[in-house]
Design an enzyme around this catalytic site. Structure first.
Site, PDB file in Angstrom:
ATOM      1  N   HIS A 164      18.939 -18.982 -12.887  1.00 43.42           N
ATOM      2  CA  HIS A 164      18.029 -18.114 -13.636  1.00 43.42           C
ATOM      3  C   HIS A 164      16.662 -18.739 -13.875  1.00 43.42           C
ATOM      4  CE1 HIS A 164      20.727 -14.803 -13.982  1.00 43.42           C
ATOM      5  NE2 HIS A 164      21.695 -15.647 -14.286  1.00 43.42           N
ATOM      6  N   ASN A 192      24.656 -23.747 -14.418  1.00 42.29           N
ATOM      7  CA  ASN A 192      24.088 -22.971 -13.313  1.00 42.29           C
ATOM      8  C   ASN A 192      22.606 -22.694 -13.614  1.00 42.29           C
ATOM      9  OD1 ASN A 192      23.157 -20.628 -11.860  1.00 42.29           O
ATOM     10  ND2 ASN A 192      25.257 -20.304 -11.196  1.00 42.29           N
ATOM     11  N   HIS A 237      31.773 -17.360 -15.312  1.00 41.30           N
ATOM     12  CA  HIS A 237      31.124 -16.054 -15.194  1.00 41.30           C
ATOM     13  C   HIS A 237      31.194 -15.282 -16.503  1.00 41.30           C
ATOM     14  CE1 HIS A 237      29.205 -12.615 -13.453  1.00 41.30           C
ATOM     15  NE2 HIS A 237      28.992 -13.315 -12.356  1.00 41.30           N
TER      16      HIS A 237
HETATM   17  N1  PXP Z   1      30.516 -18.909 -11.460  1.00 41.20           N
HETATM   18  C1  PXP Z   1      30.155 -18.159 -10.396  1.00 41.20           C
HETATM   19  C2  PXP Z   1      31.003 -18.200  -9.182  1.00 41.20           C
HETATM   20  C3  PXP Z   1      28.977 -17.371 -10.430  1.00 41.20           C
HETATM   21  O1  PXP Z   1      28.634 -16.629  -9.365  1.00 41.20           O
HETATM   22  C4  PXP Z   1      28.184 -17.385 -11.588  1.00 41.20           C
HETATM   23  C5  PXP Z   1      26.930 -16.572 -11.640  1.00 41.20           C
HETATM   24  O2  PXP Z   1      25.987 -17.058 -10.774  1.00 41.20           O
HETATM   25  C6  PXP Z   1      28.601 -18.193 -12.659  1.00 41.20           C
HETATM   26  C7  PXP Z   1      29.781 -18.920 -12.586  1.00 41.20           C
HETATM   27  C8  PXP Z   1      27.798 -18.263 -13.931  1.00 41.20           C
HETATM   28  O3  PXP Z   1      27.826 -17.025 -14.547  1.00 41.20           O
HETATM   29  P1  PXP Z   1      26.904 -16.756 -15.820  1.00 41.20           P
HETATM   30  O4  PXP Z   1      25.493 -16.830 -15.371  1.00 41.20           O
HETATM   31  O5  PXP Z   1      27.322 -15.394 -16.266  1.00 41.20           O
HETATM   32  O6  PXP Z   1      27.230 -17.848 -16.807  1.00 41.20           O
END
Ligand code: PXP
Length: 245
Positions: free
Chosen positions: A10, A7, A190
Site C-alpha cells: 500500500h 506487507n 488477509h
Molecule cells: N496475505 C496475502 C496472500 C495477501 O494477498 C494480502 C494482501 O495483499 C495479505 C496477506 C495482507 O492483507 P491485508 O492488506 O488485508 O492485511
C-alpha cells in the site's frame, strides 16, 4: 508465538497514484524493521499496479529480516523468483480486475502446474507457501503438491461478526491443526486489523501473520515504526478472550 510479516504494497499504491518517486516502499522498510517487523512481504502483480521490479531488486539488497514474494503461479513470475531468490515465495491467485487478492488458490484444479512450479523453486532452495482458504480438501492437496508452507486466508473471519466470526475462528484452528498433521507449516493473513488480530495470533501452530492495509493506514497517524510496534505487541500478547470476537 506468531511473528509479523509486514506487507508494504500500500505504500507503493500511494506512489503509483501519481506515478512518482514518493513514498518509496524501499526506504520505508527500515522503519517497519525498526518497529519490529520479522519479515517484509510484497506482491509483484502481473499488471505492476503497485510494487515494481525496481522495488523488488532493491528490497532483495536492503531487507534485513526476510523477504516474502507474493506472486501468481506464472512462467514470468517463476523466472523472476528464480533469479531473485527471495526468502520465501507465496503463490496467490490473481485476477486483473480484483481490488485485492479475493480468495485462496484452487490447489485441486491447478495441481500439476503448482507441483511443477513448487519443484522448480524448491530445487533452488526457495521455500514455497500456498495461499489457501481454510478448506480441508485444499489443504490436503497442498501437501500432495509438496508445498512446505501454507498461508491460511483469514478474509472470511475478518468480514464476519459475533457468532459467525467465532465459527470462522474454529475453522481456522482446525485447519491449522490439520495442515500440521500433514507436515505443513502454517502462516495466515488477509483482512487482519488491530481490532481482530488477537484471536488469530493466539492460534497454536500459526507461525507468521502477514498484515498490510491496517498497518499502513495506522502509520498515517502514528508513523510506520510505531504502527508496526503496536501490531507486534497485540500479536505477542493476545487476549484469548477478545471481547470483539
Ligand atoms: N496475505 C496475502 C496472500 C495477501 O494477498 C494480502 C494482501 O495483499 C495479505 C496477506 C495482507 O492483507 P491485508 O492488506 O488485508 O492485511
Amino acid at each position: 508465538m506468531a511473528s509479523l510479516g509486514v506487507n508494504i504494497d500500500h505504500i507503493a499504491n500511494v506512489r503509483e497514484a501519481r506515478k512518482t518517486f514518493e513514498p518509496d516502499p524501499v526506504k520505508m522498510v527500515l522503519l517497519a524493521e525498526l518497529g519490529g517487523a520479522d519479515g517484509i512481504t510484497v506482491h509483484l502483480r502481473e499488471d505492476r499496479r503497485h510494487i515494481q521490479d525496481r522495488d523488488l531488486n532493491l528490497l532483495k539488497e536492503t531487507v534485513h529480516t526476510r523477504l516474502n514474494l507474493e506472486m501468481a503461479a506464472t512462467e514470468e513470475m517463476t523466472a523472476i523468483a528464480l533469479n531473485l531468490k527471495p526468502d520465501m515465495v507465496t503463490l496467490v491467485p490473481e485476477k486483473r480486475e480484483e481490488v485485492t487478492t479475493e480468495g485462496g488458490l484452487n490447489v485441486i484444479k491447478h495441481k500439476n502446474k503448482l507441483k511443477e512450479i513448487i519443484q522448480r523453486l524448491s530445487d533452488e532452495g526457495i521455500p514455497v507457501s500456498l495461499f489457501v482458504d481454510p478448506v480441508q480438501s485444499q489443504i490436503e492437496n497442498c501437501s500432495e503438491v509438496k508445498a512446505a508452507w501454507i498461508e491460511l486466508h483469514t478474509g472470511k473471519y475478518a468480514i464476519t461478526k459475533n457468532k459467525a466470526r467465532g465459527l470462522e475462528l474454529s475453522i481456522l484452528k482446525e485447519s491449522t491443526a490439520k495442515a500440521k498433521s500433514y507436515g505443513l507449516r502454517v502462516n495466515a493473513g488477509h483482512g487482519l486489523t488491530y481490532q481482530n488480530v488477537e484471536p488469530i495470533a493466539a492460534i497454536e501452530g500459526i507461525e507468521e501473520l502477514n498484515i498490510g492495509h491496517t498497518i499502513i493506514s495506522r502509520a498515517l497517524s502514528v508513523g510506520l515504526s510505531q504502527a508496526v510496534k503496536e501490531m507486534k505487541s497485540l500479536i505477542i500478547n493476545p487476549r484469548k478472550d477478545n471481547f470483539l470476537l
